[in-house]
Design a protein around this motif. Structure first.
Motif, PDB file in Angstrom:
ATOM      1  N   SER A  78       0.838  -1.199   0.000  1.00 17.75           N
ATOM      2  CA  SER A  78       0.000   0.000   0.000  1.00 17.75           C
ATOM      3  C   SER A  78       0.867   1.241   0.000  1.00 17.75           C
ATOM      4  O   SER A  78       1.960   1.255   0.580  1.00 17.75           O
ATOM      5  CB  SER A  78      -0.911   0.008   1.237  1.00 17.75           C
ATOM      6  N   THR A  79       0.357   2.313  -0.626  1.00 15.28           N
ATOM      7  CA  THR A  79       1.039   3.602  -0.587  1.00 15.28           C
ATOM      8  C   THR A  79       0.440   4.507   0.478  1.00 15.28           C
ATOM      9  O   THR A  79       0.685   5.711   0.486  1.00 15.28           O
ATOM     10  CB  THR A  79       0.963   4.295  -1.956  1.00 15.28           C
ATOM     11  N   ASP A  80      -0.327   3.928   1.395  1.00 13.90           N
ATOM     12  CA  ASP A  80      -0.884   4.664   2.535  1.00 13.90           C
ATOM     13  C   ASP A  80      -0.428   3.964   3.805  1.00 13.90           C
ATOM     14  O   ASP A  80      -0.917   2.904   4.160  1.00 13.90           O
ATOM     15  CB  ASP A  80      -2.413   4.688   2.456  1.00 13.90           C
ATOM     16  N   VAL A  81       0.548   4.578   4.501  1.00 10.53           N
ATOM     17  CA  VAL A  81       1.101   3.941   5.701  1.00 10.53           C
ATOM     18  C   VAL A  81       0.073   3.863   6.828  1.00 10.53           C
ATOM     19  O   VAL A  81       0.266   3.126   7.799  1.00 10.53           O
ATOM     20  CB  VAL A  81       2.375   4.673   6.185  1.00 10.53           C
ATOM     21  N   ALA A  82      -1.042   4.587   6.690  1.00  9.38           N
ATOM     22  CA  ALA A  82      -2.112   4.504   7.689  1.00  9.38           C
ATOM     23  C   ALA A  82      -2.827   3.159   7.640  1.00  9.38           C
ATOM     24  O   ALA A  82      -3.608   2.822   8.548  1.00  9.38           O
ATOM     25  CB  ALA A  82      -3.114   5.643   7.484  1.00  9.38           C
ATOM     26  N   ASP A  83      -2.561   2.369   6.598  1.00 12.27           N
ATOM     27  CA  ASP A  83      -3.174   1.040   6.481  1.00 12.27           C
ATOM     28  C   ASP A  83      -2.460  -0.015   7.326  1.00 12.27           C
ATOM     29  O   ASP A  83      -2.789  -1.204   7.233  1.00 12.27           O
ATOM     30  CB  ASP A  83      -3.150   0.582   5.011  1.00 12.27           C
ATOM     31  N   TRP A  84      -1.523   0.394   8.139  1.00 16.14           N
ATOM     32  CA  TRP A  84      -0.672  -0.541   8.872  1.00 16.14           C
ATOM     33  C   TRP A  84      -1.461  -1.622   9.617  1.00 16.14           C
ATOM     34  O   TRP A  84      -1.134  -2.802   9.555  1.00 16.14           O
ATOM     35  CB  TRP A  84       0.224   0.216   9.850  1.00 16.14           C
ATOM     36  N   ASP A  85      -2.500  -1.230  10.336  1.00 15.89           N
ATOM     37  CA  ASP A  85      -3.268  -2.191  11.142  1.00 15.89           C
ATOM     38  C   ASP A  85      -4.332  -2.931  10.345  1.00 15.89           C
ATOM     39  O   ASP A  85      -5.097  -3.717  10.911  1.00 15.89           O
ATOM     40  CB  ASP A  85      -3.927  -1.479  12.329  1.00 15.89           C
ATOM     41  N   MET A  86      -4.412  -2.661   9.050  1.00 16.12           N
ATOM     42  CA  MET A  86      -5.444  -3.281   8.227  1.00 16.12           C
ATOM     43  C   MET A  86      -4.866  -4.167   7.125  1.00 16.12           C
ATOM     44  O   MET A  86      -5.564  -4.570   6.203  1.00 16.12           O
ATOM     45  CB  MET A  86      -6.333  -2.198   7.598  1.00 16.12           C
ATOM     46  N   VAL A  87      -3.584  -4.481   7.195  1.00 13.86           N
ATOM     47  CA  VAL A  87      -2.950  -5.317   6.169  1.00 13.86           C
ATOM     48  C   VAL A  87      -3.576  -6.707   6.184  1.00 13.86           C
ATOM     49  O   VAL A  87      -3.677  -7.349   7.224  1.00 13.86           O
ATOM     50  CB  VAL A  87      -1.430  -5.403   6.386  1.00 13.86           C
ATOM     51  N   ASP A  88      -3.981  -7.147   5.003  1.00 11.06           N
ATOM     52  CA  ASP A  88      -4.620  -8.460   4.848  1.00 11.06           C
ATOM     53  C   ASP A  88      -4.146  -9.046   3.526  1.00 11.06           C
ATOM     54  O   ASP A  88      -4.328  -8.448   2.466  1.00 11.06           O
ATOM     55  CB  ASP A  88      -6.139  -8.303   4.858  1.00 11.06           C
ATOM     56  N   ARG A 135       5.159   4.009   2.008  1.00 12.65           N
ATOM     57  CA  ARG A 135       4.720   2.760   1.412  1.00 12.65           C
ATOM     58  C   ARG A 135       4.872   1.610   2.418  1.00 12.65           C
ATOM     59  O   ARG A 135       5.873   1.521   3.126  1.00 12.65           O
ATOM     60  CB  ARG A 135       5.553   2.445   0.159  1.00 12.65           C
ATOM     61  N   ILE A 136       3.845   0.747   2.462  1.00 14.20           N
ATOM     62  CA  ILE A 136       3.913  -0.482   3.244  1.00 14.20           C
ATOM     63  C   ILE A 136       4.370  -1.605   2.328  1.00 14.20           C
ATOM     64  O   ILE A 136       3.809  -1.807   1.244  1.00 14.20           O
ATOM     65  CB  ILE A 136       2.552  -0.844   3.868  1.00 14.20           C
ATOM     66  N   PHE A 137       5.377  -2.335   2.764  1.00 12.00           N
ATOM     67  CA  PHE A 137       5.880  -3.477   2.018  1.00 12.00           C
ATOM     68  C   PHE A 137       5.571  -4.764   2.774  1.00 12.00           C
ATOM     69  O   PHE A 137       5.470  -4.768   4.012  1.00 12.00           O
ATOM     70  CB  PHE A 137       7.401  -3.393   1.845  1.00 12.00           C
ATOM     71  N   LEU A 138       5.437  -5.839   2.026  1.00 17.80           N
ATOM     72  CA  LEU A 138       5.464  -7.169   2.604  1.00 17.80           C
ATOM     73  C   LEU A 138       6.823  -7.768   2.289  1.00 17.80           C
ATOM     74  O   LEU A 138       7.300  -7.662   1.163  1.00 17.80           O
ATOM     75  CB  LEU A 138       4.357  -8.049   2.024  1.00 17.80           C
ATOM     76  N   LEU A 139       7.440  -8.372   3.305  1.00 17.01           N
ATOM     77  CA  LEU A 139       8.771  -8.936   3.124  1.00 17.01           C
ATOM     78  C   LEU A 139       8.808 -10.363   3.646  1.00 17.01           C
ATOM     79  O   LEU A 139       8.460 -10.617   4.809  1.00 17.01           O
ATOM     80  CB  LEU A 139       9.826  -8.082   3.842  1.00 17.01           C
ATOM     81  N   LYS A 140       9.195 -11.279   2.770  1.00 12.77           N
ATOM     82  CA  LYS A 140       9.424 -12.660   3.180  1.00 12.77           C
ATOM     83  C   LYS A 140      10.900 -12.789   3.521  1.00 12.77           C
ATOM     84  O   LYS A 140      11.765 -12.578   2.666  1.00 12.77           O
ATOM     85  CB  LYS A 140       9.056 -13.641   2.066  1.00 12.77           C
ATOM     86  N   ASP A 141      11.180 -13.087   4.794  1.00  9.05           N
ATOM     87  CA  ASP A 141      12.573 -13.109   5.208  1.00  9.05           C
ATOM     88  C   ASP A 141      13.263 -14.401   4.775  1.00  9.05           C
ATOM     89  O   ASP A 141      12.661 -15.269   4.135  1.00  9.05           O
ATOM     90  CB  ASP A 141      12.705 -12.866   6.716  1.00  9.05           C
ATOM     91  N   ARG A 142      14.520 -14.534   5.130  1.00 11.50           N
ATOM     92  CA  ARG A 142      15.324 -15.670   4.675  1.00 11.50           C
ATOM     93  C   ARG A 142      14.847 -16.986   5.277  1.00 11.50           C
ATOM     94  O   ARG A 142      15.253 -18.066   4.823  1.00 11.50           O
ATOM     95  CB  ARG A 142      16.799 -15.423   5.012  1.00 11.50           C
ATOM     96  N   ASN A 143      13.990 -16.909   6.327  1.00 10.67           N
ATOM     97  CA  ASN A 143      13.420 -18.119   6.931  1.00 10.67           C
ATOM     98  C   ASN A 143      11.996 -18.384   6.438  1.00 10.67           C
ATOM     99  O   ASN A 143      11.274 -19.193   7.025  1.00 10.67           O
ATOM    100  CB  ASN A 143      13.435 -17.989   8.453  1.00 10.67           C
TER     101      ASN A 143
END
Length: 412
Positions: A78-88, A135-143
């Motif tokens: 998302s390009t709205d960091v206010a969506d932090w608690d609504m990520v789905d 911007r909110i990113f989703l990140l899949k870590d090395r694990n």
């Protein structure tokens, strides 16, 4: 690493006589990133499974890399960091964002940037000189664990603030990284473990290495004419270096008369080898030689003699120094940035060098209209609104004259 010194008996026309070095680098099947010095061999080995993202330490650089070597993946949510608690992530289209294979300054987090003041992960504020997260990113870590991430801020003082949480915002934590900390001085990147929020000082000093033996993702052509992202084992060059590829001459030749120098960090890359399914081994590309010009002006030749994949990850090659720092004074690109361009006459010059630089605004005929001096690691806003609209040349030179940059400036 095994090194063998061979005496070269044929002199180069322009460089003189130097010694060849037969050498090798073993990456343990790509488990390690290996930093290599032409003069001293292996400088440092870094376990790829220790970090997830890397923050650029340059004064005005907002680039952030992901550890593709360890399987880290990045997606824009998302390009709205206010969506932090609504990520789905239900129904979310996971489209990968990759590091640029050509530049250290174009890491995955900035690949979606539209241009100044948009830096992909954040927006530059002309008043405060901070970059605020956008911007909110989703990140899949090395694990293979999925996190949501916002780079909340990069202050003018060089402090990153990174917010990390589980999907939906649970277990949100914040980590701060001061890239100007003395511990990172003289290094390209500082690494961060996303799951634990631990900051890692993995890299050797920039001056102590020339090549990085690693893995990276690039677009590879398919038989259908498409391009697909593919993980390659290959070689990158250090920041501020230049490289040239030469074909169709014997690798023993030191002829550099027709070299085309560039800053593509994977110009050496992996093209010097190909896999032969008949023998189930790697073949070396014939008559392929690379030349690397370091930040101090030294020039080295390197060509590869063998590669062993699988659990070995072994690179076998021969190097030779053609020029020393002392016997050549090349004009190299200076680390500065100018924005916006075009402008209304007000523009900013960033000096990312560690010394004062001199800038001159000139007409297309070479007449100097204005001159400026910029202190090390500083930014100066220029007011040239009194100058008539048109195209001009901005020339920037380091104090010792070793580095120079010229570019066209448009004033509307």
């Amino acid at each position: 690493m095994k090194r063998t010194i061979l005496t070269l008996v044929v002199a180069s026309i322009s460089f003189g006589v130097f010694a060849q070095q037969v050498d090798s680098v073993i990456t343990q099947g790509g488990v390690n990133d290996v930093y290599y010095s032409f003069k001293n061999g292996v400088t440092s080995e870094v376990d790829r499974m220790t970090w997830d993202i890397a923050l650029n330490t340059a004064a005005f650089d907002a680039s952030i890399l992901i550890n593709e070597n360890a399987g880290v993946e990045l997606y824009s949510y998302s390009t709205d960091v206010a969506d932090w608690d609504m990520v789905d992530t239900s129904g979310f289209d996971f489209v990968n964002i990759y590091n640029s294979p050509k530049s250290w300054e174009n890491g995955a987090f900035v690949r979606l940037a539209s241009g100044h003041p948009d830096y992909g992960w954040g927006t530059y504020n002309m008043g405060t000189h901070n970059v605020a997260g956008s911007r909110i990113f989703l990140l899949k870590d090395r694990n293979d664990d999925l996190h949501q991430v916002v780079i909340e801020d990069m202050s003018a003082a060089g402090v990153y603030t990174i917010k990390i949480g589980d999907i939906g915002g649970a277990n949100t934590k914040t980590v701060k990284v001061n890239k100007k900390d003395a511990a990172y001085e003289g290094k390209n990147f500082v690494h961060v473990d996303i799951a634990t929020q631990v900051v890692l000082n993995n890299e050797p000093l920039r001056k102590d290495w020339d090549l990085l033996f690693t893995k990276y993702i690039d677009l590879v052509p398919t038989r259908t004419g498409d391009f697909l992202p593919y993980t390659l084992s290959g070689v990158k060059i250090n920041k501020g270096y230049e490289v040239a590829e030469r074909k169709d001459l014997p690798v023993t030749s030191n002829d550099t008369s027709a070299l085309d120098w560039g800053t593509n960090i994977t110009e050496i890359g992996s093209d010097w080898k190909s896999f032969d399914f008949a023998s189930f081994s790697y073949l070396m590309t014939d008559s392929l030689t690379y030349f690397v010009r370091g930040d101090g002006g030294a020039v080295w030749k390197i060509y590869f003699t063998n590669y062993k994949g699988s659990s070995t990850g072994g690179y076998y090659f021969t190097t030779e120094q053609l020029r020393t720092n002392a016997n050549v004074k090349d004009l190299r690109k200076i680390s500065t940035r100018v924005y916006p361009n075009p402008s209304n006459g007000r523009f900013t010059i960033e000096n990312n060098e560690r010394s004062t630089v001199a800038a001159s605004l000139m007409s297309l005929t070479g007449t100097v209209l204005e001159s400026y001096n910029l202190p090390p690691n500083s930014a100066m806003t220029i007011n040239a609104t009194r100058i008539v609209s048109g195209m001009y040349i901005l020339s920037i030179r380091s104090g010792d004259g070793d580095k120079i940059s010229t570019q066209r400036i448009v004033i509307k």
